[in-house]
Design a protein around this motif. Structure first.
Motif, PDB file in Angstrom:
ATOM      1  N   UNK A 185       0.818  -1.215   0.000  1.00  0.00           N
ATOM      2  CA  UNK A 185       0.000   0.000   0.000  1.00  0.00           C
ATOM      3  C   UNK A 185       0.847   1.259   0.000  1.00  0.00           C
ATOM      4  N   UNK A 186       1.804   1.298   0.919  1.00  0.00           N
ATOM      5  CA  UNK A 186       2.599   2.509   1.095  1.00  0.00           C
ATOM      6  C   UNK A 186       3.425   2.809  -0.148  1.00  0.00           C
ATOM      7  N   UNK A 187       4.026   1.805  -0.706  1.00  0.00           N
ATOM      8  CA  UNK A 187       4.863   2.062  -1.900  1.00  0.00           C
ATOM      9  C   UNK A 187       3.992   2.354  -3.118  1.00  0.00           C
ATOM     10  N   UNK A 188       2.792   1.807  -3.136  1.00  0.00           N
ATOM     11  CA  UNK A 188       1.884   2.128  -4.236  1.00  0.00           C
ATOM     12  C   UNK A 188       1.496   3.609  -4.187  1.00  0.00           C
ATOM     13  N   UNK A 189       1.335   4.136  -2.986  1.00  0.00           N
ATOM     14  CA  UNK A 189       1.035   5.572  -2.855  1.00  0.00           C
ATOM     15  C   UNK A 189       2.180   6.398  -3.434  1.00  0.00           C
ATOM     16  N   UNK A 190       3.415   5.948  -3.214  1.00  0.00           N
ATOM     17  CA  UNK A 190       4.574   6.651  -3.780  1.00  0.00           C
ATOM     18  C   UNK A 190       4.562   6.550  -5.305  1.00  0.00           C
ATOM     19  N   UNK A 191       4.125   5.406  -5.815  1.00  0.00           N
ATOM     20  CA  UNK A 191       4.010   5.232  -7.277  1.00  0.00           C
ATOM     21  C   UNK A 191       2.985   6.224  -7.851  1.00  0.00           C
ATOM     22  N   UNK A 192       1.863   6.372  -7.162  1.00  0.00           N
ATOM     23  CA  UNK A 192       0.873   7.359  -7.625  1.00  0.00           C
ATOM     24  C   UNK A 192       1.472   8.762  -7.637  1.00  0.00           C
ATOM     25  N   UNK A 193       2.230   9.099  -6.577  1.00  0.00           N
ATOM     26  CA  UNK A 193       2.844  10.429  -6.525  1.00  0.00           C
ATOM     27  C   UNK A 193       3.750  10.621  -7.739  1.00  0.00           C
ATOM     28  N   UNK A 194       4.508   9.597  -8.059  1.00  0.00           N
ATOM     29  CA  UNK A 194       5.388   9.671  -9.231  1.00  0.00           C
ATOM     30  C   UNK A 194       4.583   9.850 -10.515  1.00  0.00           C
ATOM     31  N   UNK A 195       3.556   9.049 -10.684  1.00  0.00           N
ATOM     32  CA  UNK A 195       2.731   9.129 -11.894  1.00  0.00           C
ATOM     33  C   UNK A 195       2.035  10.481 -12.031  1.00  0.00           C
ATOM     34  N   UNK A 196       1.784  11.128 -10.878  1.00  0.00           N
ATOM     35  CA  UNK A 196       1.140  12.440 -10.915  1.00  0.00           C
ATOM     36  C   UNK A 196       2.094  13.533 -11.391  1.00  0.00           C
ATOM     37  N   UNK A 197       3.397  13.262 -11.271  1.00  0.00           N
ATOM     38  CA  UNK A 197       4.361  14.263 -11.704  1.00  0.00           C
ATOM     39  C   UNK A 197       5.359  14.669 -10.636  1.00  0.00           C
TER      40      UNK A 197
END
Ligand code: PLP
Length: 494
Positions: free
Chosen positions: A271-283
């Motif tokens: 979960x936690x690392x997926x949130x970081x992935x979303x942050x990356x994908x957002x820019x």
């Protein structure tokens, strides 16, 4: 913005519904139909704000059906109500050159789960109103140790909500168990399960899909929901702190705007690392995402080979919140790796159910390796990291955080990657005092966890959080233990 199910994109719901339901009816997980995009201007702007301002700015992009007032109320209540002991709920500590620990454990239960679970109940209340729901919500949680307590604290005495937490009888630390079994609140029930975390999580999923249970609950005017990270409302608050950490580094002039940083996360349920992935994908300018595991290294193998295989021995470790062989959030990641094909995800999940394994197609593995690296540490290595960080830098960290720090050091050695790194620090060292004390080379003396914590405090002069200290004197309220296939029996208790 609509949310779609990983297993059926024709299922589309607004955020409030995704949060209220937790899981899509056919078993898929909700995720945003499009990932919102930000630019440097956005980052510079929120860098001047406090955590609450940053949280509102990021959450607004995802929770588009919440009004500004609703969002403000939720965020203010979660992070501004004196529940976190610092001005910044998620401060960054520099430990050595280019290494920053993002401390996510300054909340009421001393683990990063508070960051999401102080907000989720508020999002759920608003979602319930927005959906015109007049039924009581029954929340089921399976915990590897920290989610349970954080959820209990978050949902305690919330009107219209009842909650049951299941933890693995032999899979949590003594302090974690005590934290849960002493929980106050009339709307809560806590029980152990005779098995490991995966058993508890599977049991909860079973209850969710049981028609007998839903019929019974419908008769009692109750609906089921989840506070595990299968719920989008658990994930979205976690995206915020990666933005906030980046902003803090900007404000301290440790980086320039646009500079890529790596993020390393001690990983269990993904979960936690997926949130970081979303942050990356957002820019957000992020390079590699490094997933750190303990001896239960199913993820490290997956990132290396593209084969996910849970058919392997399960090891209890000194980082119990990561003792997981079936990380439920990997399903969301698969959706992106498989080019957002719901049918491909469905097929993988069927394979997983039938055989306990699946294999990524080559292009998907390529994609995974572009964004992610993995690695794992043994308990012995983890202890060495704790000792090294303390004796070299005077920095005390818990066992999970140490896994991340050690895995990142190995990653750096192997790749020569010189980017600065944010390491997610996920729990207070005092949640695992025996292991941390042993790591520092001190005898544990056969006393209990509280004795170990006292010794740790004396040796390190790092204060033990008051919320853990007081546990010793709180009455124990719970202690029932259920068999794996009898967990539904706990529903009678509430
Ligand atoms: C839950 C937890 C983890 C794992 O986080 P996931 O989001 O499940 O990957 C790591 N460390 C600690 C201390 C935790 O409580």
């Amino acid at each position: 913005m609509q949310y779609v199910s990983t297993r059926d994109k024709t299922i589309q719901v607004p955020a409030a519904k995704a949060v209220l339901q937790g899981l899509s009816p056919e078993g898929g997980l909700f995720l945003p139909a499009q990932i919102p995009q930000v630019d440097e201007h956005f980052i510079k702007e929120i860098a001047t704000m406090d955590y609450i301002g940053r949280a509102k700015a990021v959450l607004r992009l995802f929770l588009t059906d919440f009004t500004d007032e609703e969002l403000s109320g939720c965020v203010q209540g979660a992070y501004g109500g004196g529940k976190f002991d610092e001005n910044n709920p998620a401060p960054v500590a520099k430990v050595g050159e280019g290494v920053y620990f993002l401390e996510l454990w300054h909340g009421p239960t001393c683990a990063f789960k508070d960051m999401a679970l102080q907000l989720l109940p508020r999002l759920m209340s608003v979602s319930s109103q927005k959906n015109g729901n007049d039924k009581d919500i029954l929340i089921l949680v399976a915990t590897s140790g920290d989610t349970g307590k954080a959820a209990l604290e978050g949902f305690r005495d919330l009107a219209g909500v009842k909650m049951i937490t299941f933890y693995p009888e032999d899979g949590v630390s003594e302090l974690q168990k005590r934290q849960m079994n002493t929980q106050k609140g009339e709307n809560l029930y806590v029980a152990a399960v005779n098995g490991n975390f995966d058993d508890a999580q599977a049991g909860v999923k079973e209850i969710f899909s049981s028609e007998a249970v839903s019929a019974k609950l419908a008769g009692q005017n109750k609906i089921l929901s989840s506070a595990n990270s299968i719920n989008w409302g658990r994930l979205v608050p976690q995206i915020v702190y990666y933005f906030s950490a980046y902003c803090d580094l900007l404000q301290k002039e440790e980086i320039f705007c646009g500079q890529q940083v790596n993020i390393c996360v001690p990983t269990g349920n993904f979960g936690n690392i997926l949130a970081a992935y979303y942050a990356k994908r957002m820019g957000l300018p992020v390079g590699k995402l490094v997933a750190a595991s303990n001896k239960n290294n199913v993820l490290a193998d997956f990132i290396e080979t593209g084969v996910f295989d849970k058919n392997r021995d399960f090891y209890p470790t000194i980082s119990p919140s990561m003792d997981i062989l079936l990380p439920s959030n990997l399903e969301r990641m698969l959706y992106y790796l498989l080019d957002e094909s719901d049918s491909a995800v469905r097929q993988m999940m069927e394979e997983l159910k039938a055989s306990g394994r699946y294999t990524l197609p080559a292009p998907a593995l390529e994609k995974l390796k572009t964004d992610f690296a993995g690695g794992y540490l043994s308990d012995e290595e983890t202890k060495q990291v704790i000792a090294n960080l303390f004796y070299k830098y005077g920095y005390l960290c818990d066992t999970h955080t140490a896994v991340a720090a050690g895995v990142y050091a190995n990653y750096q050695k192997q790749t020569g990657d010189e980017a600065k790194v944010i390491i997610a620090s996920t729990a207070s060292a005092y949640k695992f005092p025996e292991a941390v004390l042993a790591a520092l080379g001190k005898a544990v003396d056969g006393g209990d966890a509280f004795a170990a914590a006292d010794t740790l405090e004396t040796i390190t002069a790092v204060p033990m959080p008051a919320a853990l200290k007081e546990l010793k004197d709180l009455p124990v309220r719970f202690g029932d233990c259920y068999e794996k296939d009898g967990m539904a029996g706990a529903l009678e208790k509430i």
